[in-house]
Design a protein around this motif. Structure first.
Motif, short mmCIF file in Angstrom:
data_model
loop_
_atom_site.label_atom_id
_atom_site.label_comp_id
_atom_site.label_asym_id
_atom_site.label_seq_id
_atom_site.Cartn_x
_atom_site.Cartn_y
_atom_site.Cartn_z
N MET A 9 0.89 -1.11 0.04
CA MET A 9 0.11 -0.14 -0.17
C MET A 9 0.54 1.39 0.06
N LEU A 10 0.19 2.22 -0.97
CA LEU A 10 1.28 3.30 -1.17
C LEU A 10 -0.13 4.63 -0.70
N ASN A 11 0.26 5.80 -0.43
CA ASN A 11 -0.77 6.46 -0.05
C ASN A 11 -0.57 7.97 -0.88
N GLY A 12 0.23 7.28 -1.77
CA GLY A 12 -0.24 8.71 -2.88
C GLY A 12 0.73 8.74 -3.42
N GLY A 13 1.23 9.79 -4.32
CA GLY A 13 2.57 10.10 -5.25
C GLY A 13 1.79 10.48 -6.78
N THR A 14 2.62 10.96 -7.78
CA THR A 14 1.76 11.35 -9.03
C THR A 14 2.04 10.09 -10.16
N LYS A 15 3.01 8.86 -9.29
CA LYS A 15 3.52 8.32 -10.11
C LYS A 15 3.45 6.83 -8.79
N ILE A 16 3.98 5.61 -9.85
CA ILE A 16 3.75 4.26 -8.43
C ILE A 16 5.81 4.08 -8.99
N VAL A 17 6.83 4.28 -7.97
CA VAL A 17 7.56 4.47 -8.46
C VAL A 17 8.19 2.94 -8.06
N GLU A 18 9.14 2.36 -8.97
CA GLU A 18 10.24 0.90 -8.01
C GLU A 18 11.16 1.00 -8.55
N PRO A 19 12.43 1.19 -7.58
CA PRO A 19 13.51 1.52 -7.24
C PRO A 19 14.39 0.51 -8.85
N LEU A 20 14.97 0.22 -9.09
CA LEU A 20 16.12 -0.21 -9.90
C LEU A 20 16.69 -0.41 -9.48
N ILE A 21 18.28 -1.41 -9.49
CA ILE A 21 19.40 -1.86 -9.69
C ILE A 21 19.89 -2.94 -11.01
N TYR A 22 20.23 -2.48 -11.86
CA TYR A 22 20.54 -3.02 -12.81
C TYR A 22 22.41 -2.41 -12.79
N GLY A 23 22.93 -2.40 -12.77
CA GLY A 23 25.01 -2.46 -12.61
C GLY A 23 25.49 -2.91 -11.32
N ALA A 75 11.46 2.52 -12.44
CA ALA A 75 10.28 2.04 -13.35
C ALA A 75 9.27 3.00 -12.54
N GLU A 76 8.73 4.01 -13.28
CA GLU A 76 7.60 4.59 -12.54
C GLU A 76 5.95 3.76 -13.71
N TYR A 77 5.10 3.69 -12.53
CA TYR A 77 4.01 2.86 -13.77
C TYR A 77 2.47 4.07 -12.88
N ASP A 78 1.89 4.24 -13.54
CA ASP A 78 0.75 4.68 -14.01
C ASP A 78 -0.30 4.25 -12.67
N TRP A 79 -1.22 4.98 -11.30
CA TRP A 79 -2.36 5.04 -11.20
C TRP A 79 -3.43 4.39 -12.01
N LYS A 80 -3.87 3.01 -11.84
CA LYS A 80 -5.12 2.67 -12.56
C LYS A 80 -6.10 2.68 -11.33
N GLN A 81 -7.37 2.75 -11.53
CA GLN A 81 -8.76 2.62 -11.09
C GLN A 81 -9.16 1.69 -11.50
#
Length: 310
Positions: free
Chosen positions: A43-57, A82-88
């Protein structure tokens, strides 16, 4: 004459059912059961996007040294997000004037509403499950992400173009033909690193039965926890294999739930509105609403076989 406590009874009954509704929706289908069981619903309480930090190197400054050697202070790269849109997502519950009149006693009202909630619950189960096996483009792009776009070797997901970033591509075997144990073993190994390996395999009933036919009778082990949850399953290495009616034909997903998350908005997760009665309609309406999305943090640890037959 209508019950003066009708609206209060409706709202209270609906609110009291919220936790059970959430549990029933997400433990009734294999994918969401696995995510819920492994604590992958966040659960998140808000934010413009859903942000998932990534380590790729890797950190290029890591090195052995001796005494007064100078140590590298090169700024680190290899981290992004990675940034994901909120969906309803929503379901409505309606009670017409004639239904209210026929169910005017308190218990009758509660029984009627519980039947309406059960109907909404099953519809939400089916709707969520269909979306989570699709590619997120349905309903004009309003649908939530699904395995069809999260587990892919091409396209853009989370705002990252896979054509430009090989580390963001899932593993795929698209060769047409009959399913074999060798194909399954290769895919399982391709998305495994050390003890980090797939913990669930989702497929169709046809391919599930094909896998069952390939096994020696004495090797048909099941995961008891998955079985206790009501899902018929077999094990491949350490991962339970389960079939789902909404999985695309010929597809077998090798999923590492450690990197899959069903994200919800804490204020809009199976949140219910009050019942309202429009002036021009002889009925009352309430909504059950969810905001969120399905995300992936490490696409390379996910894989799939496609175009496989029995």
């Amino acid at each position: 004459m209508s019950n003066p406590n009708f609206d209060a009874l409706l709202s209270t009954t609906l609110a009291n059912y919220r936790d059970q509704l959430t549990d029933n929706v997400f433990t009734a289908r294999p994918l969401t059961y696995f995510l819920s069981d492994r604590g992958r619903i966040r659960m998140l309480n808000g934010g413009t996007k859903i942000v998932e930090p990534l380590i790729y190197g890797t950190n290029s400054t890591v090195a052995s040294y001796s005494g007064y050697d100078s140590l590298s202070l090169t700024p680190q790269s290899g981290i992004t997000a990675a940034e994901y849109d909120w969906k309803q997502y929503a379901a409505s519950i309606s009670i017409s004037g004639i239904e209210e009149a026929k169910n005017n006693g308190e218990q009758e009202i509660i029984n009627l509403l519980e039947a309406k909630i059960m109907q909404a619950e099953e519809s939400m189960r089916e709707g969520f499950n269909q979306m989570f096996f699709a590619d997120g483009t349905g309903n004009g792009g309003k649908n939530w992400n699904g395995l069809g776009n999260l587990v892919e070797a091409s396209g853009t997901v989370g705002g990252i173009d896979r054509s430009a970033h090989s580390w963001w591509r899932s593993k795929e075997d698209n060769g047409a033909g009959a399913l074999t144990l060798a194909q399954m073993s290769t895919m399982y190994n391709n998305v495994s690193v050390g003890n980090d390996h797939p913990d669930m395999i989702l497929t169709t009933q046809t391919l599930f039965e094909k896998y069952e036919a390939l096994l020696q009778p004495q090797l048909r082990f099941t995961d008891t926890k998955t079985l206790d949850a009501g899902f018929q399953n077999l094990l491949f290495k350490a991962a339970p294999i389960v079939y789902d009616v909404h999985c695309d034909s010929g597809v077998m997903y090798f999923l590492n739930s450690k990197y899959l998350t069903l994200v919800g908005h804490s204020g809009k997760w199976f949140a219910q509105t009050e019942f309202v009665k429009p002036e021009d309609v002889d009925a009352r309406y309430a909504l059950i609403m969810c905001y969120g999305n399905l995300t992936v943090r490490n696409a390379a640890k996910q894989g799939k076989l496609t175009a496989k037959t029995a």
